[in-house]
Enzyme design. Structure first.
Site, PDB file in Angstrom:
ATOM      1  N   LYS A 111      -4.205  -0.709  -8.943  1.00 43.64           N
ATOM      2  CA  LYS A 111      -4.670  -1.949  -9.583  1.00 43.64           C
ATOM      3  C   LYS A 111      -4.843  -1.831 -11.095  1.00 43.64           C
ATOM      4  O   LYS A 111      -4.946  -2.837 -11.783  1.00 43.64           O
ATOM      5  CB  LYS A 111      -5.974  -2.437  -8.926  1.00 43.64           C
ATOM      6  N   LYS A 192       2.514  -5.122   1.428  1.00 41.89           N
ATOM      7  CA  LYS A 192       1.458  -5.591   2.336  1.00 41.89           C
ATOM      8  C   LYS A 192       1.172  -7.088   2.138  1.00 41.89           C
ATOM      9  O   LYS A 192       1.131  -7.557   1.008  1.00 41.89           O
ATOM     10  CB  LYS A 192       0.186  -4.774   2.034  1.00 41.89           C
ATOM     11  N   LYS A 195      -4.205 -11.234   0.398  1.00 41.25           N
ATOM     12  CA  LYS A 195      -4.866 -12.479  -0.014  1.00 41.25           C
ATOM     13  C   LYS A 195      -4.525 -12.856  -1.435  1.00 41.25           C
ATOM     14  O   LYS A 195      -4.361 -14.013  -1.767  1.00 41.25           O
ATOM     15  CB  LYS A 195      -6.387 -12.251  -0.011  1.00 41.25           C
TER      16      LYS A 195
HETATM   17  P1  ATP Z   1      -6.860  -8.426  -1.826  1.00 40.17           P
HETATM   18  O1  ATP Z   1      -5.517  -9.073  -2.008  1.00 40.17           O
HETATM   19  O2  ATP Z   1      -7.984  -9.220  -2.436  1.00 40.17           O
HETATM   20  O3  ATP Z   1      -6.861  -6.965  -2.170  1.00 40.17           O
HETATM   21  P2  ATP Z   1      -6.356  -8.079   0.953  1.00 40.17           P
HETATM   22  O4  ATP Z   1      -5.835  -9.247   1.671  1.00 40.17           O
HETATM   23  O5  ATP Z   1      -5.360  -7.029   0.582  1.00 40.17           O
HETATM   24  O6  ATP Z   1      -7.177  -8.532  -0.296  1.00 40.17           O
HETATM   25  P3  ATP Z   1      -8.737  -6.683   1.632  1.00 40.17           P
HETATM   26  O7  ATP Z   1      -9.862  -7.615   1.371  1.00 40.17           O
HETATM   27  O8  ATP Z   1      -8.491  -5.577   0.671  1.00 40.17           O
HETATM   28  O9  ATP Z   1      -7.435  -7.519   1.896  1.00 40.17           O
HETATM   29  O10 ATP Z   1      -8.855  -6.032   3.060  1.00 40.17           O
HETATM   30  C1  ATP Z   1      -9.655  -6.493   4.076  1.00 40.17           C
HETATM   31  C2  ATP Z   1      -9.364  -5.746   5.340  1.00 40.17           C
HETATM   32  O11 ATP Z   1      -8.181  -6.281   5.907  1.00 40.17           O
HETATM   33  C3  ATP Z   1      -9.152  -4.252   5.176  1.00 40.17           C
HETATM   34  O12 ATP Z   1      -9.703  -3.581   6.266  1.00 40.17           O
HETATM   35  C4  ATP Z   1      -7.664  -4.134   5.146  1.00 40.17           C
HETATM   36  O13 ATP Z   1      -7.197  -2.891   5.547  1.00 40.17           O
HETATM   37  C5  ATP Z   1      -7.249  -5.249   6.107  1.00 40.17           C
HETATM   38  N1  ATP Z   1      -5.962  -5.787   5.732  1.00 40.17           N
HETATM   39  C6  ATP Z   1      -5.668  -6.410   4.576  1.00 40.17           C
HETATM   40  N2  ATP Z   1      -4.388  -6.774   4.531  1.00 40.17           N
HETATM   41  C7  ATP Z   1      -3.848  -6.347   5.688  1.00 40.17           C
HETATM   42  C8  ATP Z   1      -2.544  -6.407   6.240  1.00 40.17           C
HETATM   43  N3  ATP Z   1      -1.557  -6.975   5.586  1.00 40.17           N
HETATM   44  N4  ATP Z   1      -2.338  -5.883   7.468  1.00 40.17           N
HETATM   45  C9  ATP Z   1      -3.347  -5.315   8.145  1.00 40.17           C
HETATM   46  N5  ATP Z   1      -4.606  -5.215   7.685  1.00 40.17           N
HETATM   47  C10 ATP Z   1      -4.860  -5.718   6.476  1.00 40.17           C
END
Ligand code: ATP
Ligand code: LTN
Length: 326
Positions: A111, A192, A195
């Site tokens: 990041k 991945k 969000k």
């Molecule tokens: P951001 O984009 O704000 O980093 P994010 O969608 O990547 O958010 P996080 O808030 O970092 O998600 O993660 C929340 C939880 O959801 C964590 O346990 C993470 O491992 C899981 N998670 C996030 N994205 C995925 C994905 N694409 N597949 C499976 N698990 C996920």
């Protein structure tokens, strides 16, 4: 009964990735553990964002937790920033964590890469996470693979503190969901599903309309072959859709390949879209009942009351060990 704690950041409407990778695991675990689930809103400000309503997102995330099936009778639910002791313990832990350790964290490196200005909070993020975990004597921390390193840091910091000041913290264990449950972006299936992703078309959000969801799945990037076959390296797009279908139906990959052996990609995508829409429509129906109801306020008030007491007791113990004036 072992104690489990986990949280999500209110950085946007949660995605199908969060649902499959995190929320479904929480639901599975709520009968097995004494469970604590929170909204990690302090973590959400580590990367400043415009156009971001923290208050609304936080309430919406609580409503989604409930709508997805997190049972307030089985879980203590709370908002991180309302409990002032997390940030307080985090400072103490920061003074027991090395800059080198933090600068080696994958998430920090990713990041901060190429950016001139990132906050100190982005660097100390894992320490606040350690504080969230250690302040409740947590045994088990369910997280996705991307957060495993942060739980390992929490273990290291806890062990270091215990060695220095005597047994104070429980050493937590990460609980990583199945390898297959990492859901990838629909447009770029090597990335991945996230969000905060800029391209909306690659991400299914739990509050998207059914039409939007269908369109995104039908347009998902796939290879030029036409066989519904799982091969993460050569066919990342189709493999991702197989994973989504697998996670929502509970079927095995071989079963899915067999089911669609005579289908083309279009037919398979339609089946995936139908399954996703059906599950999300149910969640949205319940979400509408929760979002404006005062049930949320009652649950959060109870959660805060309970967790504040627990957290204060731990922080007091820590302060005594260090020898602060009291
Ligand atoms: P951001 O984009 O704000 O980093 P994010 O969608 O990547 O958010 P996080 O808030 O970092 O998600 O993660 C929340 C939880 O959801 C964590 O346990 C993470 O491992 C899981 N998670 C996030 N994205 C995925 C994905 N694409 N597949 C499976 N698990 C996920
Ligand atoms: N970093 C996590 C959210 C989070 C968390 C925690 C998860 C903050 N504190 C403590 C488990 C335990 C994330 O981005 N998913």
């Amino acid at each position: 009964m072992k104690r489990m704690l986990t949280g999500l950041q209110p950085t946007g409407v949660i995605t199908l990735g969060n649902y499959i990778g995190a929320i479904k695991q929480m639901i599975k675990n709520q009968d097995k553990y004494e469970s604590y689930i929170f909204v990690a809103d302090l973590h959400a400000i580590t990367v400043p964002k415009e156009d971001f309503n923290l208050k609304e997102n936080t309430r919406s995330l609580i409503a989604l937790y409930l709508a997805c099936g997190i049972d307030p009778k089985k879980n203590t639910i709370f908002v991180q920033s309302q409990n002032e002791y997390h940030a307080n313990l985090s400072w103490v832990l920061e003074c027991n964590t090395y800059f080198g350790e933090l600068s080696r964290m994958h998430q920090f490196k990713e990041k901060s890469k190429g950016k001139e200005n990132f906050t100190a909070g982005l660097l100390t993020y894992p320490v606040l996470m350690a504080s969230d975990i250690l302040i409740y004597d947590t045994d088990i921390v369910p997280v996705g693979m991307d957060q495993k390193q942060h739980v390992e840091l929490a273990r290291d910091v806890a062990e270091r503190f215990n060695n220095k000041f005597g047994k104070t913290f429980v050493i937590p264990e990460p609980l990583i969901s199945d390898v297959g449950t990492k859901i990838m972006d629909l447009v770029d299936p090597t990335k991945k599903m996230s969000k905060s992703s800029e391209n909306q078309n690659g991400v299914i959000r739990l509050l998207d309309s059914s039409d939007e969801i269908r369109k995104k799945i039908i347009k998902a990037t796939t290879d030029s072959d036409s066989k519904v076959k799982f091969d993460k390296d050569k066919k990342p797009g189709i493999s991702n859709l197989i994973n989504i279908y697998k996670s929502l139906t509970g079927k095995e990959i071989e079963e899915i390949e067999e089911e669609f052996k005579d289908s083309n990609y279009g037919q398979f995508k339609k089946a995936v879209a139908d399954t996703v829409v059906k599950e999300i429509e149910e969640i949205q129906k319940r979400y509408k009942e929760y979002i404006d109801s005062d049930i949320i306020d009652i649950i959060l008030e109870e959660g805060l009351k309970k967790t504040r007491l627990m957290a204060k007791a731990k922080l007091d113990a820590v302060k005594r060990k260090i020898g602060f004036y009291n």
